[in-house]
Write an enzyme that holds these catalytic residues in place. Structure first.
Site: not given
Length: 210
Positions: A121, A139
């Site tokens: 991420k 996320d």
């Protein structure tokens, strides 16, 4: 979800949030972006910004972070979640940047993910924000909105990312992360969803259940 419905959702998000890629994190350089994103894991952006405002006024480069030392860095970021682990990761990352990259943040996934504290991420965010690469970071907000609406259903963030990479048109890929984040923060919240005023309510899989 059918392609036509997905396109309508993207069109509504584009109209609502514009071609906006501005993150709530405050930084001035790629290095500051890297540190801010590392610190943001499991911590609200407003807290990160409060901490980095002080930190970057003192140490805004790998050299300065290392000179600051682990004890002082630990003290400066103590408001951040997992601050002890993040302190060690940041010090190690700064040393690797100086040793292998002349202090410059690398612009590819492999090198980024070799830095302590940088996962999938985080690398996607940096590649997108700093290097304008069409990577989509998933996320908690993106994962929740994608699954709840039915836009991209997956059991884990990696699967949702893979689906998004395949179905989101190229001209939207720089923006779609931020659109879903903003929509997740203000409307499609983890609790107290605002379905009655949500622009996606007529297209949303979840809304049909209530």
């Amino acid at each position: 979800m059918k392609e036509k419905k997905r396109f309508l959702i993207l069109s509504l998000l584009k109209r609502k949030y514009k071609l906006n890629r501005n993150t709530e994190l405050i930084f001035s350089t790629p290095f500051e972006c890297l540190i801010s994103v590392i610190l943001s894991s499991q911590t609200r952006d407003i807290v990160v910004n409060r901490v980095t405002k002080v930190l970057f006024s003192i140490a805004d480069s790998p050299e300065k972070i290392i000179s600051l030392g682990e004890r002082n860095l630990l003290h400066l970021i103590r408001q951040i979640g997992l601050y002890k682990t993040k302190t060690k990761n940041i010090i190690k990352t700064c040393k690797i940047l100086l040793k292998n990259y002349n202090g410059v943040v690398p612009n590819n996934r492999k090198d980024l993910e070799n830095l302590p504290g940088v996962g999938r991420k985080t690398s996607n965010l940096i590649l997108n924000i700093i290097f304008n690469k069409k990577e989509i970071a998933v996320d908690t907000h993106v994962f929740r909105v994608c699954n709840r609406t039915g836009f991209a259903v997956g059991k884990n963030p990696r699967l949702v990312e893979r689906i998004l990479s395949n179905i989101v048109p190229s001209n939207y890929k720089l923006y779609v992360h931020n659109w879903f984040v903003l929509h997740g923060k203000f409307f499609c919240k983890a609790r107290n969803m605002c379905c009655k005023i949500c622009i996606l309510s007529k297209l949303c899989k979840f809304n049909k259940k209530i």
